[in-house]
Design a protein around this motif. Structure first.
Motif, mmCIF file in Angstrom:
data_model
loop_
_atom_site.group_PDB
_atom_site.id
_atom_site.type_symbol
_atom_site.label_atom_id
_atom_site.label_comp_id
_atom_site.label_asym_id
_atom_site.label_seq_id
_atom_site.Cartn_x
_atom_site.Cartn_y
_atom_site.Cartn_z
ATOM 1 N N TRP A 1 -17.382 -13.033 11.225
ATOM 2 C CA TRP A 1 -16.967 -12.539 9.914
ATOM 3 C C TRP A 1 -16.740 -11.023 9.945
ATOM 4 C CZ3 TRP A 1 -19.692 -8.924 7.166
ATOM 5 C CH2 TRP A 1 -21.029 -8.725 7.504
ATOM 6 N N GLN A 2 -17.481 -10.311 10.797
ATOM 7 C CA GLN A 2 -17.276 -8.869 10.901
ATOM 8 C C GLN A 2 -15.929 -8.551 11.550
ATOM 9 O OE1 GLN A 2 -20.927 -8.109 13.009
ATOM 10 N NE2 GLN A 2 -21.843 -7.120 11.209
ATOM 11 N N TRP A 3 -15.594 -9.297 12.608
ATOM 12 C CA TRP A 3 -14.283 -9.083 13.236
ATOM 13 C C TRP A 3 -13.159 -9.436 12.256
ATOM 14 C CZ3 TRP A 3 -13.143 -5.842 16.569
ATOM 15 C CH2 TRP A 3 -13.887 -5.615 17.727
ATOM 16 N N LEU B 1 -8.691 -7.646 8.850
ATOM 17 C CA LEU B 1 -8.002 -7.671 7.558
ATOM 18 C C LEU B 1 -7.966 -6.310 6.864
ATOM 19 C CD1 LEU B 1 -9.295 -11.049 6.122
ATOM 20 C CD2 LEU B 1 -6.974 -10.509 6.858
ATOM 21 N N ILE B 2 -9.024 -5.529 6.991
ATOM 22 C CA ILE B 2 -9.097 -4.260 6.270
ATOM 23 C C ILE B 2 -8.433 -3.119 7.043
ATOM 24 C CG2 ILE B 2 -10.685 -2.490 5.422
ATOM 25 C CD1 ILE B 2 -12.527 -4.706 4.528
ATOM 26 N N LEU B 3 -8.656 -3.081 8.342
ATOM 27 C CA LEU B 3 -8.152 -1.968 9.153
ATOM 28 C C LEU B 3 -6.834 -2.330 9.836
ATOM 29 C CD1 LEU B 3 -11.537 -1.012 10.832
ATOM 30 C CD2 LEU B 3 -10.474 0.075 8.858
ATOM 31 N N PHE C 1 -6.000 -4.376 16.848
ATOM 32 C CA PHE C 1 -5.946 -3.753 18.176
ATOM 33 C C PHE C 1 -7.348 -3.595 18.761
ATOM 34 C CE2 PHE C 1 -1.760 -1.774 16.749
ATOM 35 C CZ PHE C 1 -1.003 -2.715 17.438
ATOM 36 N N ALA C 2 -8.323 -3.261 17.916
ATOM 37 C CA ALA C 2 -9.705 -3.137 18.392
ATOM 38 C C ALA C 2 -10.225 -4.488 18.866
ATOM 39 C CB ALA C 2 -10.599 -2.587 17.280
ATOM 40 N N ILE D 1 -12.922 -4.480 27.386
ATOM 41 C CA ILE D 1 -13.222 -3.080 27.654
ATOM 42 C C ILE D 1 -14.730 -2.856 27.652
ATOM 43 C CG2 ILE D 1 -13.061 -0.755 26.676
ATOM 44 C CD1 ILE D 1 -10.207 -1.402 25.925
ATOM 45 N N VAL D 2 -15.428 -3.455 26.718
ATOM 46 C CA VAL D 2 -16.887 -3.415 26.678
ATOM 47 C C VAL D 2 -17.364 -4.836 26.873
ATOM 48 C CG1 VAL D 2 -18.903 -2.917 25.260
ATOM 49 C CG2 VAL D 2 -16.882 -1.475 25.098
ATOM 50 N N GLN D 3 -18.234 -5.043 27.867
ATOM 51 C CA GLN D 3 -18.705 -6.389 28.147
ATOM 52 C C GLN D 3 -20.204 -6.465 27.991
ATOM 53 O OE1 GLN D 3 -17.340 -7.432 32.036
ATOM 54 N NE2 GLN D 3 -15.236 -7.602 31.400
ATOM 55 N N GLN D 4 -20.663 -7.599 27.466
ATOM 56 C CA GLN D 4 -22.089 -7.846 27.370
ATOM 57 C C GLN D 4 -22.564 -8.419 28.694
ATOM 58 O OE1 GLN D 4 -22.422 -10.525 24.096
ATOM 59 N NE2 GLN D 4 -22.373 -8.902 22.591
#
Length: 83
Positions: free
Chosen positions: A32-34, A39-41, A47-48, A57-60
């Motif tokens: 839901w955050q993604w 939707l907002i940005l 792109f993020a 680019i960032v991996q867990q």
């Protein structure tokens, strides 16, 4: 002139939202955050999402961190990976 850019933006957002909904792997953020970021940005959220989740680019870390253990007998330390 602006119509092709608008269409591409809508398609990019739709692609990201569908991909977020269908993915079963763990994401850096909650779904839901993604979705909210996409939707907002506009278009930075899309792109993020593509940069951080699809391109990695960032991996867990996929496994637990290695731990230090002692070798039996001589007391020297070495790294052991439990799998």
């Amino acid at each position: 002139m602006a119509l092709p850019l608008i269409v591409l933006g809508v398609l990019l957002i739709a692609y990201c939202l569908v991909d977020i909904a269908r993915t079963e792997r763990q994401l850096l953020l909650r779904k839901w955050q993604w979705a909210l970021a996409v939707l907002i940005l506009v278009p930075l959220g899309a792109f993020a999402y593509l940069a951080f989740e699809k391109l990695g680019i960032v991996q867990q870390p996929s496994t637990a961190p290695e731990e230090l253990t002692t070798k039996e007998g001589d007391g020297t330390l070495f790294l052991r990976r439990d799998r």
